[in-house]
Scaffold this active site. Sequence first.
Site, PDB file in Angstrom:
ATOM      1  N   LYS A 237       0.764  -1.194  -0.051  1.00 44.21           N
ATOM      2  CA  LYS A 237       0.238  -0.063   0.199  1.00 44.21           C
ATOM      3  C   LYS A 237       0.976   1.314  -0.137  1.00 44.21           C
ATOM      4  CE  LYS A 237      -0.315   0.790   5.046  1.00 44.21           C
ATOM      5  NZ  LYS A 237      -1.044   0.908   6.109  1.00 44.21           N
ATOM      6  N   LYS A 279      -8.409   5.833  -3.859  1.00 41.55           N
ATOM      7  CA  LYS A 279      -7.210   6.154  -4.767  1.00 41.55           C
ATOM      8  C   LYS A 279      -7.523   5.427  -6.086  1.00 41.55           C
ATOM      9  CE  LYS A 279      -3.534   7.297  -1.482  1.00 41.55           C
ATOM     10  NZ  LYS A 279      -4.749   7.159  -0.466  1.00 41.55           N
ATOM     11  N   LYS A 291      -4.917  -1.550  -7.291  1.00 42.74           N
ATOM     12  CA  LYS A 291      -6.249  -1.576  -6.608  1.00 42.74           C
ATOM     13  C   LYS A 291      -7.424  -1.627  -7.450  1.00 42.74           C
ATOM     14  CE  LYS A 291      -6.496  -1.924  -2.360  1.00 42.74           C
ATOM     15  NZ  LYS A 291      -6.779  -3.263  -1.478  1.00 42.74           N
TER      16      LYS A 291
END
Length: 492
Positions: A237, A279, A291
């Site tokens: 992340k 995001k 993601k």
Amino acid sequence: MTAQRDRRIYVIGAGFAGVSIAKEIRSKGIFGEVAAFLDDDPGKIGTRIDGIPVLGPIADVVGLIKKRPTDEALIAIPGASRDKLRRLHERLEQAEFTRIRILPGISQIIDGNAHLIQTREMDPQDLLGRNPIQIGLKESLTYLRGRRVLVTGAGGSIGSEMCRQLLSGGAQRLYLFGHGENSIFEIDRELRILQEEGVGERATIVPVIGELQDRDYMRFILARLRADVVFHTAAYKHVPMLEANPVGAVTNNVFGTRNLVEAARAAGTERLVFISTDKVVDPVGIYAASKMLAEQIVRLGDGNQLACIAVRFGNVLGSRGSIIPIFRKQIAKGGPVTVTSPNATRFFMTIPEAASLVLKAGGGGTGGHLYALDMGDPVSIRELAEQMIRFYGYEPGRDIKLQYVGLRPGEKLAESLTSAAELTSPTDFPRIHRICGTQPDAAALESTLAELEKVCFLDPAHRSWYRNRRKLRQILADHIPGIGAPDDEPEF
């Protein structure tokens, strides 16, 4: 040990939580003596509870207490608002309490069970952001009672908090899945200690060290564990780190997610809940792109008895490597505190609130649907830094300087929970919204994954693609508007 026994503890709040904590301190007999409760309830002030005097109102008496250096204050008001906590913290500091602990307002405590082991040192995140919504955790987790539950990334910030809350869900087995042995060891030990101290129910805890990127292993382990419900929190992340390691980011976040979805379907898993991020909206970096693709994999993976749900939200306060611990370390060394831009904003919520809402959405969500948590208003990073500096007793600009360092690769000034093509509609539960208006293109996703696979895994017919960073960025740029590559991007 003698110093601890001689410590006087002033419990702020004479409600069920404070009384429970006081009884436990007395029964253990080694952590000090509860000298008094401090409370604002006129019906309690001047009385005694279990022989302990109740003093108040708090604002009037806290400064009158004759303190010793070892004395401490323990705030035991789990339903207190942020404003009330700020006022209490300010008064306790003015009264020169050098140690202030808090019983966090997590759902297990709201449900009526408070334990000394759940207390901790007060932290800036307790005073920042909006008031968290309170969720009746035991009621919202009824869908997990008697089931086998697996949490990927169980040693991470969100995953570990979900595991703590899942202790109250009545699950038959709780599988702690992760590839870092130290983090899994830590959460495994913590959960067992919580159980020993009476927190939650007697779920069987099973630590599992494994690798999402290993497709064969994932099929094997999910078939063995026979998990009914999977919460997928595992991901790389850290945005700048992933910009420097783009192939690793895609291998883990994208193909690890695909491996998990395929393995869950083959194993007969009933429900998979995926943690997404704000995001993914108009992505500009590797983390965001990875993601976004993972979110699409999960949504398209719904069906054949497997309900796949994606839950999108913003930043959480205090997660590992996030700005709260970074700011804390910068303040501890005297600054400067680095901020990307005076205009940078982010959505924030506490880790316990995010975990509770995800668990709630996991039970009420419909397979194939995408949900967003209501994050409130965006928070100025500059103002957040200034609040933290003041929390530690310094004045921003005078004692601790702010330094603006500019946006890093993969970052934006502001985030959004939905794109221009997406709409939100309410659900039956406050602060959980359904995102409507878009559906992933299965053919386009499959084409993108087929190309990325040749970069992440060795294909004899495309050897020059293997681990090639430029090729990976080119593929992403071809399929995802907004993704580019720096001019100095190396091949490997």
